[in-house]
Design a protein around this motif. Structure first.
Motif, PDB file in Angstrom:
ATOM      1  N   LYS A 218       1.325   1.829  -6.705  1.00  0.00           N
ATOM      2  CA  LYS A 218       0.504   1.955  -7.885  1.00  0.00           C
ATOM      3  C   LYS A 218       1.753   1.953  -8.985  1.00  0.00           C
ATOM      4  O   LYS A 218       1.785   1.488  -9.876  1.00  0.00           O
ATOM      5  CB  LYS A 218      -0.649   2.799  -8.186  1.00  0.00           C
ATOM      6  CG  LYS A 218      -1.479   2.544  -9.849  1.00  0.00           C
ATOM      7  CD  LYS A 218      -2.725   3.653 -10.183  1.00  0.00           C
ATOM      8  CE  LYS A 218      -2.807   3.398 -11.060  1.00  0.00           C
ATOM      9  NZ  LYS A 218      -4.508   4.997 -11.475  1.00  0.00           N
ATOM     10  N   ARG A 219       2.298   2.781  -8.816  1.00  0.00           N
ATOM     11  CA  ARG A 219       3.336   3.887  -9.398  1.00  0.00           C
ATOM     12  C   ARG A 219       4.335   3.912  -9.096  1.00  0.00           C
ATOM     13  O   ARG A 219       5.627   3.996 -10.265  1.00  0.00           O
ATOM     14  CB  ARG A 219       3.039   5.462  -9.580  1.00  0.00           C
ATOM     15  CG  ARG A 219       1.607   5.819 -10.260  1.00  0.00           C
ATOM     16  CD  ARG A 219       1.465   6.418 -11.167  1.00  0.00           C
ATOM     17  NE  ARG A 219       2.135   7.353 -11.578  1.00  0.00           N
ATOM     18  CZ  ARG A 219       2.681   9.115 -11.193  1.00  0.00           C
ATOM     19  NH1 ARG A 219       1.390   9.404 -11.326  1.00  0.00           N
ATOM     20  NH2 ARG A 219       3.676   9.188 -12.131  1.00  0.00           N
ATOM     21  N   PHE A 220       5.421   3.398  -8.608  1.00  0.00           N
ATOM     22  CA  PHE A 220       6.438   3.241  -7.396  1.00  0.00           C
ATOM     23  C   PHE A 220       6.805   1.201  -7.289  1.00  0.00           C
ATOM     24  O   PHE A 220       8.585   1.636  -7.392  1.00  0.00           O
ATOM     25  CB  PHE A 220       6.701   4.082  -6.419  1.00  0.00           C
ATOM     26  CG  PHE A 220       7.046   5.177  -6.422  1.00  0.00           C
ATOM     27  CD1 PHE A 220       8.315   6.346  -7.031  1.00  0.00           C
ATOM     28  CD2 PHE A 220       5.950   6.542  -6.881  1.00  0.00           C
ATOM     29  CE1 PHE A 220       8.582   7.203  -7.420  1.00  0.00           C
ATOM     30  CE2 PHE A 220       6.571   7.956  -7.303  1.00  0.00           C
ATOM     31  CZ  PHE A 220       7.273   8.229  -7.660  1.00  0.00           C
ATOM     32  N   VAL A 221       6.131   0.976  -7.288  1.00  0.00           N
ATOM     33  CA  VAL A 221       6.897  -1.133  -6.810  1.00  0.00           C
ATOM     34  C   VAL A 221       6.890  -1.247  -8.103  1.00  0.00           C
ATOM     35  O   VAL A 221       5.474  -1.604  -8.982  1.00  0.00           O
ATOM     36  CB  VAL A 221       5.222  -1.168  -5.811  1.00  0.00           C
ATOM     37  CG1 VAL A 221       5.555  -2.547  -5.602  1.00  0.00           C
ATOM     38  CG2 VAL A 221       5.492  -0.714  -4.579  1.00  0.00           C
ATOM     39  N   ASP A 222       7.764  -1.768  -8.174  1.00  0.00           N
ATOM     40  CA  ASP A 222       7.981  -2.787  -9.556  1.00  0.00           C
ATOM     41  C   ASP A 222       7.605  -4.118  -8.688  1.00  0.00           C
ATOM     42  O   ASP A 222       7.596  -4.887  -8.324  1.00  0.00           O
ATOM     43  CB  ASP A 222       9.763  -2.754  -9.053  1.00  0.00           C
ATOM     44  CG  ASP A 222       9.506  -4.963  -9.681  1.00  0.00           C
ATOM     45  OD1 ASP A 222       9.766  -3.833 -11.561  1.00  0.00           O
ATOM     46  OD2 ASP A 222       9.973  -5.061 -10.006  1.00  0.00           O
ATOM     47  N   PRO A 223       6.546  -4.373  -9.759  1.00  0.00           N
ATOM     48  CA  PRO A 223       5.254  -5.318 -10.430  1.00  0.00           C
ATOM     49  C   PRO A 223       6.136  -6.987  -9.852  1.00  0.00           C
ATOM     50  O   PRO A 223       5.438  -7.661  -8.909  1.00  0.00           O
ATOM     51  CB  PRO A 223       4.785  -5.493 -11.063  1.00  0.00           C
ATOM     52  CG  PRO A 223       4.924  -4.834 -11.833  1.00  0.00           C
ATOM     53  CD  PRO A 223       6.208  -4.154 -11.675  1.00  0.00           C
TER      54      PRO A 223
END
Length: 377
Positions: A218-223
């Motif tokens: 949720k917080r670290f993965v580039d969408p």
């Protein structure tokens, strides 16, 4: 992977792995049994120079002690004296780095053994948990398990932020430094949770690991690209590191609990993208860091042995990868290993840019070779 699908490169790969493993056991490990060991402090020196002399000590880190505890734990029953060395490292971890007043472990001590950097960082605590899990598996000493439990308790009580993530660093007395969460300590915490679950059933650890990986996605993965950034999304001057992508991929792919998670799916999808921009096709060298805002162009093209090892380990879990695993093991051997030890870094042109050998690097080689051994078996 079914044995029948193995290509003609398998015998060559098996032979090369045998040679590399012998180099590890006959050249690298003895460096840390002999010249790399400060018998007076019962700690490894931070690094050796090219002629195997210790660099003048500026500090000793708890993390380095813990990585060597993992190393010698993994060698119990394989290398003479490994059990004795692991026991000494475990005692030193407690004697030199444990904070009797506030709990937890100091980051570092000075050459005289006094606290130097007395802050509490998650990276250190994750490695202490990781090392204790491996050492407890071999020793089954109650004191080792109680240290493992103490590390788990302090991580959940002091570092946890309540959303599945953890602060990267706190003051000695646990006051906040407002660091927030950072990718690398969180990855090693996931690794330590997995090591704990490998040696005992632990519902609380399993839940914490699932929540951590959910929050990482949720917080670290580039969408757009599915890569894990080093800082939370939206942070200024963010970047990503191919070595860490490969390291995370291995942890997720090798775990039945995490395989199939959203974080695993993102990194699986991003693997080819990371290879395209993060690996030099001609040499197989892994670049240090990339800028996603600049279409994945290199920020730092330094080639580090640990990233090389992590890419190789990740490849062992990719289907139909014998030829590329062989190529990358050849690259590791030819570019980084030598008769006296290893090259820590090469620059963009391939020239050796660091001649010292840090005490922390054998951990990466040991985990890489363990992955290769599992692959070949």
């Amino acid at each position: 992977m079914p044995h029948a699908s193995r290509s003609a490169s398998l015998p060559e790969l098996t032979a090369l792995f045998g040679a590399v493993q012998q180099h590890f056991l006959n050249v690298i490990v003895p460096l840390w049994q002999g010249p790399g060991w400060n018998a007076e402090m019962a700690l490894p020196y931070e690094a050796l120079d090219a002629s195997h002399q210790p660099l003048p000590p500026q500090r000793y880190r708890a993390m380095a002690c813990a990585r060597q505890l993992y190393l010698f734990s993994s060698l119990i029953g394989v290398v003479d004296g490994a059990a004795t060395r692991a026991a000494a490292l475990f005692r030193s971890l407690q004697r030199h780095f444990h904070d009797a007043e506030h709990g937890g472990w100091f980051y570092s001590i000075d050459p005289q053994g006094k606290p130097l950097d007395s802050r509490k960082d998650l990276y250190t605590h994750a490695f202490i948990l990781f090392a204790c899990a491996h050492y407890w598996e071999k020793s089954r000493e109650p004191l080792v398990e109680s240290t493992l439990d103490a590390a788990l308790e302090v991580i959940s009580r002091r570092f946890a932020t309540g959303d599945g993530l953890y602060e990267a660093c706190l003051e000695r007395d646990w006051l906040t430094l407002e660091t927030g969460p950072l990718q690398n300590p969180l990855m090693h915490l996931a690794e330590a949770f997995l090591a704990t679950l490998a040696v005992r059933e632990d519902a609380a650890v399993q839940q914490a690991l699932i929540e951590l990986c959910t929050a990482m996605h949720k917080r670290f993965v580039d969408p757009q690209h599915g890569v894990l950034m080093e800082k939370p999304l939206g942070a200024v001057d963010n970047w990503y590191e191919p070595g860490h992508q490969f390291e995370w991929y291995f942890l997720l792919e090798s775990s039945p609990l995490l395989r199939g998670s959203r974080l695993h799916a993102a990194l699986d999808r991003a693997f080819a993208f990371t290879e395209q921009y993060g690996v030099v096709s001609a040499s197989g060298a892994v670049r240090a860091s990339l800028d996603l805002e600049m279409d994945g162009r290199p920020l730092d093209s330094t080639q580090r042995i640990w990233a090389q090892a992590e890419y190789l380990r990740a490849l062992t879990l990719r289907p139909g990868s014998e030829a590329v695993v062989l190529r990358q093991l050849q690259a590791l051997q030819q570019r980084f290993l030598h008769a006296g030890g290893w090259h820590e870094c090469r620059d963009e042109q391939g020239e050796v840019s660091r001649k010292d050998m840090p005490s922390t690097t054998p951990y990466h080689l040991a985990t890489c070779y363990r992955g290769l051994a599992d692959y070949l078996n």
